[in-house]
Design an enzyme around this catalytic site. Sequence first.
Site, PDB file in Angstrom:
ATOM      1  N   LYS A 179       0.865  -1.185   0.000  1.00 31.03           N
ATOM      2  CA  LYS A 179       0.000   0.000   0.000  1.00 31.03           C
ATOM      3  C   LYS A 179       0.906   1.240   0.000  1.00 31.03           C
ATOM      4  CE  LYS A 179      -3.123   3.133   0.629  1.00 31.03           C
ATOM      5  NZ  LYS A 179      -2.145   4.230   0.360  1.00 31.03           N
ATOM      6  N   GLU A 205       8.726   2.651  11.568  1.00 31.83           N
ATOM      7  CA  GLU A 205       9.771   3.680  11.461  1.00 31.83           C
ATOM      8  C   GLU A 205       9.031   4.999  11.330  1.00 31.83           C
ATOM      9  OE1 GLU A 205      11.971   6.504  10.725  1.00 31.83           O
ATOM     10  OE2 GLU A 205      11.729   5.801   8.664  1.00 31.83           O
ATOM     11  N   CYS A 243      12.842  11.746   7.195  1.00 33.33           N
ATOM     12  CA  CYS A 243      12.741  11.473   8.628  1.00 33.33           C
ATOM     13  C   CYS A 243      14.076  11.698   9.321  1.00 33.33           C
ATOM     14  CB  CYS A 243      12.227  10.059   8.868  1.00 33.33           C
ATOM     15  SG  CYS A 243      13.188   8.764   8.069  1.00 33.33           S
ATOM     16  N   GLU A 274       8.238  17.545  14.978  1.00 35.07           N
ATOM     17  CA  GLU A 274       8.693  17.298  13.609  1.00 35.07           C
ATOM     18  C   GLU A 274       7.889  18.163  12.637  1.00 35.07           C
ATOM     19  OE1 GLU A 274      10.011  13.468  11.035  1.00 35.07           O
ATOM     20  OE2 GLU A 274       7.936  13.440  11.742  1.00 35.07           O
TER      21      GLU A 274
END
Length: 484
Positions: free
Chosen positions: A177, A252, A286, A386
């Site tokens: 996906k 993650e 990231c 973030e």
Amino acid sequence: MTGPQTYLNYIQGQWSAASSGRTDASRNPANRNHIIGHVQLSEVEDLNQAAAAAQSAMPAWRRLSGAARGEFLYKTADAIARRIDEIAETMTLEMGKTFAEAKGETARGIAILRYYAGEGMRKQGDVIPSTDSEALMFTTRVPLGVVGVITPWNFPIAIPVWKMAPALIYGNTVVFKPAQETSITAAKLVECFAEAGLPAGVINMVTGDGAALGQALVEHPAVNGITFTGSNATGKKVGQAALSRGAKYQLEMGGKNPIIVAADADLDQAVEATISGGLKSTGQKCTATSRVIVERPVYEAFREKLLAAIRTIKVGDGMEAGTWMGPCANEKQLEKVLGYIQKGVDEGATLLCGGQRPDAAGLADGYFVEPTVFEGTTGMAIAQEEIFGPVLVLLAVDSMEEALQMANDVEFGLSASLYTRDIGNALAFIREMDAGLVRINAETAGVELQAPFGGMKESSSHSREQGQAAIEFFTATKTVFVKA
């Protein structure tokens, strides 16, 4: 004149339209009026078909030797290599990173496939002495079964490949996906697997709404493991849903990655690493640098060098020569970045450069934002949360001890970097930094395919991806005891 192509799902070795009959336009973030193509808006019914196909293909796939499975990965790598420019261009058009970065990422995908193809010939167990002198005892590795792969838009080739390649080489089948924003890039990747001749059902791809399909994939009883890269909020939901039914999961997630610039650092190198680590791919990594912690004796000199270099950056369409930084990947991401910039101003941070949408000709219809630098303090949202965009916050400290304390003063622990010439500083950083990846005199954003990758604290589920560490997630250990 024909319009943009419509891309299909890939289930049981066949390209097929979603049961809903609906599609979604994939738009160029450098020009929202440019439709790249259309992708399927699938329903749970389509995902169920993909899971059933993967489940039916699994027994025959796992019976193949590792070497035989590896040959399919080598062939896939060759297929991507033949189409590297086409795939890289599609990536740039779909999510905005420069063509040079997209081509580099695609080349990395090729290298990952070749690396894991070789894993099919490496050992997968150990002989263990038994207390019974007439017995043989050893371990071997067995596949999980069907693995669900949920990936983000920021690395639409590298991340799917570093999940699917080990899943496949260790004998699992896959339901993939991809992020909806980069589903055309994903389709071209799956075309290469199909061109390599993988048996029907070994890889299946379903595109559509991430929330609905992702939840259905995680909860599907035929799916034995889930590997996910994305936001912390979504990752926690994935983990909870997988845990509730006993499925294995790997997450993650986010980062708020610091670079520490010691008083003895080479400032030119540190500036280059800060810009490369923080602003390439528009900060949408990231592992991107977002906090810049600088010892006070060199703070002003570093700041001026950094600002001078950032002001030379050309923002524009990633397909145009000379562009160094492209747009945010989509409108939602642009709004998030602009929101954090406003939050920084509201909190009292000093805006040193950027902070606006650029007004250069030809950029009005894209999701562009200027590279932005703040001076701030560690408690501000821009120094804690973030942002996933080209926003840096400078933080001054009086000592390396304070720098390390500040670097660890966030909920994340993915990557961190230190620039210094002092071996004592380096050893303290290695010992005390709470991050899964620590780098000395190198930017935060470097990840090598042969090395384990993952984070600490809220950045991951404490598992590791890539390298030989991948075997730990994608297989289970079976202990064998044999006696005549």
